[in-house]
Motif scaffolding. Structure first.
Motif, short mmCIF file in Angstrom:
data_model
loop_
_atom_site.label_atom_id
_atom_site.label_comp_id
_atom_site.label_asym_id
_atom_site.label_seq_id
_atom_site.Cartn_x
_atom_site.Cartn_y
_atom_site.Cartn_z
N THR A 214 -30.82 4.57 14.46
CA THR A 214 -30.22 3.45 13.72
C THR A 214 -28.73 3.73 13.64
O THR A 214 -28.29 4.59 12.87
CB THR A 214 -30.85 3.34 12.31
N LEU B 47 -31.01 -1.11 3.99
CA LEU B 47 -30.68 -2.12 5.01
C LEU B 47 -31.64 -3.30 4.97
O LEU B 47 -31.30 -4.39 5.42
CB LEU B 47 -30.70 -1.49 6.42
N SER B 48 -32.87 -3.06 4.49
CA SER B 48 -33.82 -4.16 4.40
C SER B 48 -34.13 -4.56 2.96
O SER B 48 -34.84 -5.52 2.72
CB SER B 48 -35.13 -3.78 5.13
N LYS B 49 -33.57 -3.80 2.00
CA LYS B 49 -33.93 -4.07 0.60
C LYS B 49 -32.87 -4.80 -0.22
O LYS B 49 -33.17 -5.41 -1.23
CB LYS B 49 -34.25 -2.75 -0.11
N GLN C 187 -33.30 2.54 3.92
CA GLN C 187 -34.13 1.54 3.24
C GLN C 187 -33.28 0.40 2.68
O GLN C 187 -33.72 -0.75 2.61
CB GLN C 187 -34.93 2.19 2.11
N SER D 48 -26.46 -5.04 5.22
CA SER D 48 -27.89 -5.05 5.52
C SER D 48 -28.15 -5.57 6.93
O SER D 48 -27.22 -5.97 7.64
CB SER D 48 -28.62 -5.94 4.51
N ASN D 49 -29.40 -5.61 7.30
CA ASN D 49 -29.77 -6.07 8.64
C ASN D 49 -29.77 -7.59 8.76
O ASN D 49 -29.89 -8.13 9.86
CB ASN D 49 -31.16 -5.52 9.01
N THR D 50 -29.65 -8.29 7.65
CA THR D 50 -29.54 -9.76 7.68
C THR D 50 -28.37 -10.15 6.78
O THR D 50 -28.53 -10.75 5.73
CB THR D 50 -30.84 -10.42 7.16
N ARG E 292 -24.45 -7.92 11.52
CA ARG E 292 -25.31 -6.76 11.29
C ARG E 292 -24.54 -5.50 11.67
O ARG E 292 -23.95 -5.42 12.74
CB ARG E 292 -26.57 -6.92 12.14
N HIS F 217 -28.77 -6.87 -0.38
CA HIS F 217 -27.51 -7.38 0.18
C HIS F 217 -26.32 -6.85 -0.62
O HIS F 217 -25.18 -7.11 -0.26
CB HIS F 217 -27.51 -8.91 0.19
#
Ligand SMILES: [Zn+2]
Length: 616
Positions: free
Chosen positions: A548, A337-339, A335, A400-402, A609, A341
């Motif tokens: 993942t 990874l999207s929540k 979680q 994170s993913n971004t 990423r 930085h």
């Protein structure tokens, strides 16, 4: 270059463990009284001057930090101490967390968060830098700062009155002063430490308090519940060993947080929800409690606690998204990874990680603690940007993913204190001494000098690891000598790994996840060459999210940069190839085109990423 006699003096003066104190030269001000230490680890630390990093990214990090702190304005460094004691306080403000200011306002304004908090860490880093380099201006600066700081210490400890984190700042000052004494050879520093201790104690609680306990007591605002008194024992035990004064041992015992260590020793994971860096840092207090008091409960607490941290780590070795431990095996890391930085508090976290892995490696001889240190080295701190002269610092690694690298909002944060200490410790983390020889733990361009059965020995390591999977050692000996060179063979090592002495391959016996002992009579000019097979592998973020994955090569996580194809398979990732023989970039051929991958240390401003979602 320093003369051999001077280097030898520094080597002896720079021994850091109480267990080893008996072997050092008599300092100008005489022997300290003996400190009783229960446990002598099987591996000893070398003195800071005994390991010299050679040209490479980690030498550059050390040099950059040394240069920055050597040129820091001394009035500015001392200003919060002078101001809070009502003394004349000339010179500029440092800015950021460091100032004595009254406009702090959570969560928007951290100006003046913890005045002077990192002074002791800057002092410690400079003292260690002097021990490494022999730089006289550095030693002189340490000794000037100790004297000028001493002039601010009042008997009633006004500095610590109504202060957000008295334990935190006292802990750092304690470290700075014992390092000024031990490594910058300042005879005044221990007396200043006792005056500081007497000034601070009335403002500290009767015992170590968890953050929950701090919140259960009256407080001014929530920022007054962030103190880290549970990290105090490590430096207090070290103060005991370096001074021989049992009052520091007694204080160390007083601040051992039993409510933290007892459950950890029993195998209960009480980490989730706790502040990450400070609780890894506290594991080093458990190790000092074990070494000084001899109670194996504290070794179990540290070993279990560290394992529980590893069980919730990213492929980079990093832990603690949003500076908080999660439940291992939960979906928490995924979680994150999207929540957030704020994946890993990098200089502080890496500093704590290096310390606890050094302790555990020295006590257990288990090379996998070295593997863990290496993973943190290359995938977190190697990619930290240098601290700028105005205190602008790198704080969080973003996994994170971004993701993108950024500077921290506030100047002179905690990470500006740990980064120079960590960079000074790269050398002593790379090699250790045992009765039967030398241990090679990190593959950095470097030279280590030590005495084996009275013979001066130097091992020079030449390497471009991990870009290249090879390293070479060359021995310099005044006469032949029999001893072992123990080489860490990382757990990721492939079966084709070879070790050769003077061009002759050793018999099979290269076991991944162990130290390989090379025992022989070594002579001047002997060479060791190691070729690591570094197979690619995929590491899933956790067992709930097997698709993942991060692509790993040896200790290095490879981060996707640029456009990421919609569809990518495991087979395509595992077929990644180096862009060219001399390149650090790797390329994956996906159906929709090529994907570039890059190690963290080489990422600049580009988006990147760590984890990719794979099919099949
Ligand atoms: Zn930090």
């Amino acid at each position: 270059m320093k003369s051999p006699s001077r280097r030898q003096f520094l080597a002896n003066a720079a021994i850091t463990t109480g267990a080893a104190i008996a072997g050092r030269l008599v300092p100008a001000w005489g022997y300290p009284p003996p400190a009783q230490v229960a446990i002598t680890p099987q591996l000893s630390l070398l003195g800071y001057s005994q390991v010299q990093l050679l040209e490479g990214p980690f030498r550059r990090q050390f040099d950059q930090n040394h240069d920055l702190y050597l040129h820091l304005d001394e009035d500015a460094m001392l200003k919060p101490f002078r101001q809070r004691e009502g003394l004349p306080a000339p010179g500029p403000d440092m800015g950021g967390w460091y100032d004595n200011a009254n406009d702090f306002n959570l969560p928007d304004n951290f100006h003046g968060f913890i005045p002077g908090h990192s002074f002791g860490q800057y002092l410690s880093a400079l003292a260690r830098a002097y021990a490494i380099t022999g730089s006289k201006p550095t030693q002189a600066k340490v000794q000037r700062l100790v004297r000028a700081y001493a002039a601010t210490v009042s008997a009633d400890g006004n500095f610590f009155a109504d202060y957000r984190a008295p334990g935190y700042t006292f802990d750092k000052i304690c470290c700075g002063l014992i390092d000024a004494h031990e490594f910058a050879l300042d005879p005044a520093a221990l007396a200043v430490l006792w005056r500081t201790t007497a000034a601070a104690m009335p403002h500290l609680p009767e015992k170590a308090l968890s953050r929950a306990e701090q919140r259960a007591r009256p407080y001014k605002d929530i920022s007054y519940t962030y103190d880290e008194t549970y990290t105090l024992p490590e430096n207090l035990f070290l103060a005991y060993q370096r001074s021989g004064d049992p009052r520091y041992r007694d204080l160390a015992v007083r601040f051992i947080e039993k409510e933290y260590f007892d459950p950890l020793a029993a195998g209960m994971n009480i980490l989730p929800g706790e502040h990450a860096y400070s609780h890894v840092n506290a594991l080093s207090s458990a190790m000092q409690a074990y070494l000084v008091l001899g109670d194996s409960k504290y070794l179990r607490a540290a070993g279990n606690g560290f394992r529980m941290v590893q069980e919730q780590s990213y492929a980079t070795g990093a832990w603690g998204p949003d500076e908080t431990f999660i439940v291992p095996g939960s979906d928490g890391l995924n979680q994150s990874l999207s929540k957030t930085h704020a994946s890993f508090e990098t200089p502080c976290g890496a500093y704590a990680h290096f310390k606890i892995t050094r302790y555990l490696l020295r006590v257990t001889g288990d090379s996998r603690y070295g593997d863990s240190m290496e993973r943190i080295l290359y995938n977190t701190i190697a990619g930290a940007w240098p601290i700028l002269p105005d205190g602008t610092s790198f704080y969080y690694s973003d996994f994170s993913n971004t993701a993108k690298k950024v500077h921290y909002r506030d100047k002179w944060p905690c990470c500006s204190g740990t980064f120079p200490q960590l960079a000074a410790d790269y050398g002593i983390s790379s090699y250790y001494q045992s009765k039967d020889g030398i241990y090679v733990n990190l593959f950095l361009p470097s030279a280590v000098s030590w005495s084996q059965n009275g013979t001066p020995c130097t091992l020079t390591q030449t390497t471009d690891f991990p870009r290249a999977g090879t390293t070479q050692f060359e021995m310099k000996l005044s006469r032949s000598e029999t001893f072992s060179i123990h080489v860490r063979i990382p757990e990721w090592t492939g079966a084709k790994t070879t070790v050769a002495v003077n061009g002759v391959k050793t018999a099979p016996g290269v076991v991944p996840g162990k130290f390989l002992p090379l025992a022989r009579t070594w002579k001047d000019g002997d060479r060791v060459e190691i070729e690591f097979e570094m197979p690619l592998r995929l590491e899933a973020i956790d067992s709930r999210n097997p698709d993942t994955v991060a692509l790993m090569r040896g200790p290095i996580a490879l981060f996707a940069v640029g456009n990421i194809p919609e569809r990518i398979t495991r087979g395509q990732l595992m077929a990644a190839t180096a862009v060219a023989q001399s390149s650090t970039d790797w390329v994956v051929k996906a159906d929709a085109g090529a994907l570039t991958l890059r190690p963290f240390g080489l990422i600049m401003n580009e988006n990147y990423r760590l984890y990719l979602n794979v099919v099949s």
